[in-house]
Design an enzyme around this catalytic site. Structure first.
Site, short mmCIF file in Angstrom:
data_model
loop_
_atom_site.label_atom_id
_atom_site.label_comp_id
_atom_site.label_asym_id
_atom_site.label_seq_id
_atom_site.Cartn_x
_atom_site.Cartn_y
_atom_site.Cartn_z
N LYS A 1 0.83 -1.21 0.00
CA LYS A 1 0.00 0.00 0.00
C LYS A 1 0.87 1.26 0.00
CE LYS A 1 -3.87 1.98 2.50
NZ LYS A 1 -4.59 2.05 3.77
N ARG B 1 7.01 0.01 -2.85
CA ARG B 1 7.41 -1.28 -3.45
C ARG B 1 8.38 -2.05 -2.57
NH1 ARG B 1 7.73 -0.13 -9.87
NH2 ARG B 1 6.19 1.53 -9.87
N ASP C 1 -3.66 -9.44 14.74
CA ASP C 1 -4.10 -9.41 13.34
C ASP C 1 -3.59 -10.62 12.58
OD1 ASP C 1 -5.55 -8.39 11.24
OD2 ASP C 1 -3.98 -7.02 10.58
N LYS D 1 -3.91 -13.52 10.26
CA LYS D 1 -4.74 -13.94 9.12
C LYS D 1 -3.78 -14.31 7.99
CE LYS D 1 -5.29 -9.12 7.85
NZ LYS D 1 -6.12 -8.02 7.43
N ASN E 1 -1.24 -11.91 6.33
CA ASN E 1 -0.09 -11.38 7.06
C ASN E 1 1.01 -12.41 7.26
OD1 ASN E 1 -1.23 -8.90 7.25
ND2 ASN E 1 -2.12 -9.22 9.29
N ASP F 1 3.72 -9.27 9.53
CA ASP F 1 3.10 -7.95 9.62
C ASP F 1 2.74 -7.64 11.06
OD1 ASP F 1 1.36 -5.71 9.39
OD2 ASP F 1 1.06 -6.23 7.27
N THR G 1 -9.19 -7.70 11.45
CA THR G 1 -10.16 -8.06 10.42
C THR G 1 -11.32 -8.78 11.07
OG1 THR G 1 -8.29 -8.35 8.96
CG2 THR G 1 -10.36 -9.29 8.23
P1 AMP Z 1 3.62 -5.45 1.66
O1 AMP Z 1 3.92 -4.01 1.49
O2 AMP Z 1 4.20 -6.02 2.91
O3 AMP Z 1 2.18 -5.77 1.47
O4 AMP Z 1 4.39 -6.20 0.49
C1 AMP Z 1 4.01 -6.15 -0.85
C2 AMP Z 1 4.38 -7.45 -1.52
O5 AMP Z 1 5.80 -7.63 -1.53
C3 AMP Z 1 3.83 -8.65 -0.80
O6 AMP Z 1 2.58 -8.96 -1.30
C4 AMP Z 1 4.85 -9.74 -1.08
O7 AMP Z 1 4.55 -10.39 -2.28
C5 AMP Z 1 6.14 -8.98 -1.27
N1 AMP Z 1 6.96 -9.01 -0.05
C6 AMP Z 1 6.83 -8.21 1.04
N2 AMP Z 1 7.75 -8.51 1.97
C7 AMP Z 1 8.47 -9.53 1.47
C8 AMP Z 1 9.57 -10.30 1.97
N3 AMP Z 1 10.10 -10.06 3.16
N4 AMP Z 1 10.07 -11.29 1.20
C9 AMP Z 1 9.52 -11.53 -0.02
N5 AMP Z 1 8.49 -10.84 -0.55
C10 AMP Z 1 7.97 -9.86 0.18
#
Ligand code: AMP
Length: 400
Positions: free
Chosen positions: A142, A145, A256, A258, A261, A274, A292
């Site tokens: 959100k 990246r 949280d 689920k 996370n 998370d 949730t």
């Molecule tokens: P988030 O901002 O945590 O929702 O992360 C966005 C996307 O990045 C997630 O849906 C995962 O596919 C990928 N991602 C987040 N953290 C990791 C991590 N530590 N290792 C691998 N992929 C990750």
């Protein structure tokens, strides 16, 4: 004390703000043919050696971490490290930074000036974007990246670098929550809790150096296959219970839990990833409505005080969702019905579920938090023990 009316309104608001944030239930998704991601699987084998370690260690400084396990010789090791493909960088950090976000000022700027090298408890070395070779994008969150990266200095570790745009955190009023999330995660070391190795910031962004979860999101896997086997579910729940015992021992309630996370490590092991809603529990009693709806326990939907036993309930919901593909009290037509079903513990099992699994779920989904099965007993439950890999008995539910 919140009234039923105010709680119902908050629940309705949750539904609105939550709409679209979650994929359709696994049960409604057609099962695609599972294609093996061969290159990633091969990389995973190497990463088992070269991803930054996450064990019961006291250090949080990557530079203080022990070097990766040696292969035949140092030369062989650096050759192997060089051969790990972190993928091609798409330039997204720069292009996004031009278009997105702006600098913040005042109190928010202070809250978000997060730098692990300044940490009072575990200061790390100073990190910046220049410290990493940037690889492929892992996903979009959100607030920014996530990229696969490798530290430039030896030992060269593979990490996930997550960006958060400060102005967007402020616009969503989550700057304090984010700071708290980072502070909590920074101090946690457990094989089933995603490790946060360090963090730094620039004018517009915060960067989190996270443990690389090589197999991605658990929720995606669940959506792909619809539901997990009893064996796979039991192994995840074993790992979850172990991680929750650790968290509660540190007076952290997750609140949280689920599938969304949870991430999967390079060997398919579960990682709680998370901490947005977790709180340190000074008096072990809080009265905020959060999380949730499908995973909320009766005491939270009824606006009562709650403690760490909310996580016991959520563990029961998770066990059910793993095996059935949807949470037990879900009513897609009406939030109020879900609320009522939770408050009445209106629990129904399909005939496919084993008696042992039903027993565990029913013992966790107890209306009275004091009656819920303690997590140490979850680790001893016959359904968990039955599926635990041989040789893991000594730790009573340790990592798989
Ligand atoms: P988030 O901002 O945590 O929702 O992360 C966005 C996307 O990045 C997630 O849906 C995962 O596919 C990928 N991602 C987040 N953290 C990791 C991590 N530590 N290792 C691998 N992929 C990750």
């Amino acid at each position: 004390m919140a009234t039923i009316g105010s709680v119902t309104r908050q629940i309705a608001a949750l539904e609105i703000s939550g709409s679209g944030s979650r994929a359709p239930p696994a049960s409604s998704i057609a099962r695609p043919i599972h294609t093996k991601q061969s290159s990633q699987d091969n990389v995973a084998k190497l990463l088992t050696k070269f991803a930054a370690p996450n064990q019961h260690q006291s250090q949080s400084n990557l530079s203080k971490l022990p070097p990766p396990p040696p292969s035949r010789s140092d030369t062989a090791r650096s050759d192997t490290q060089a051969s790990i493909d972190i993928g091609r960088y798409d330039g997204g950090l720069e292009t996004e930074n031009e278009k997105r976000g702006e600098a913040v000022s005042g109190e928010a700027a202070e809250d978000l000036a997060l730098d692990s090298s300044m940490s009072r408890t575990y200061p790390t070395q100073e990190w910046s974007l220049h410290s990493f070779d940037i690889g492929r994008p892992l996903g979009k969150g959100k607030f920014g990246r996530v990229y696969m990266v490798r530290t430039k200095t030896t030992p060269k570790y593979i990490l996930a670098l997550k960006t958060l745009y400060k102005s967007e955190l402020v616009a969503n009023k989550v700057e304090k929550q984010t700071r708290r999330e980072i502070e909590i995660q920074q101090n946690l070391r457990h094989p089933h809790i995603l490790r946060l190795y360090g963090f730094f910031h620039d004018e517009k962004r915060i960067f989190l150096m996270l443990e690389f979860a090589g197999k991605g999101e658990l929720y995606k896997q669940l959506s792909k296959v619809g539901s997990f086997s009893e064996k796979r579910s039991a192994r995840y729940i074993d790992q979850m219970a172990d991680a929750l015992i650790y968290l509660h021992g540190k007076h952290v309630i997750h609140r949280d839990i689920k599938p969304e996370n949870l991430l999967l490590g390079i060997n398919g092991e579960l990682k709680i990833g998370d901490f947005g809603w977790s709180v340190h529990a000074p008096g072990l009693r809080r009265m905020t409505l959060c999380g949730t709806l499908d995973y909320l326990p009766p005491e939270m939907v009824e606006g009562k005080e709650h403690n760490e036993k909310v996580d016991y309930w959520a563990l029961g919901v998770l066990t059910y969702e793993f095996m059935i593909g949807a949470p037990p009290f879900e009513d897609r037509g009406s939030v109020n019905n879900t609320y009522r079903r939770i408050a009445r513990v209106d629990l129904k099992f399909p005939s496919t579920i084993s008696a042992e699994a039903k027993d565990l779920i029913s013992k966790l989904l107890q209306y009275d938090p004091r009656q819920r099965l303690p997590l140490t007993d979850v680790l001893r439950h016959p359904w968990i023990v039955k599926y635990r890999p041989k040789g893991n008995n000594a730790r009573e539910g340790g990592s798989v």
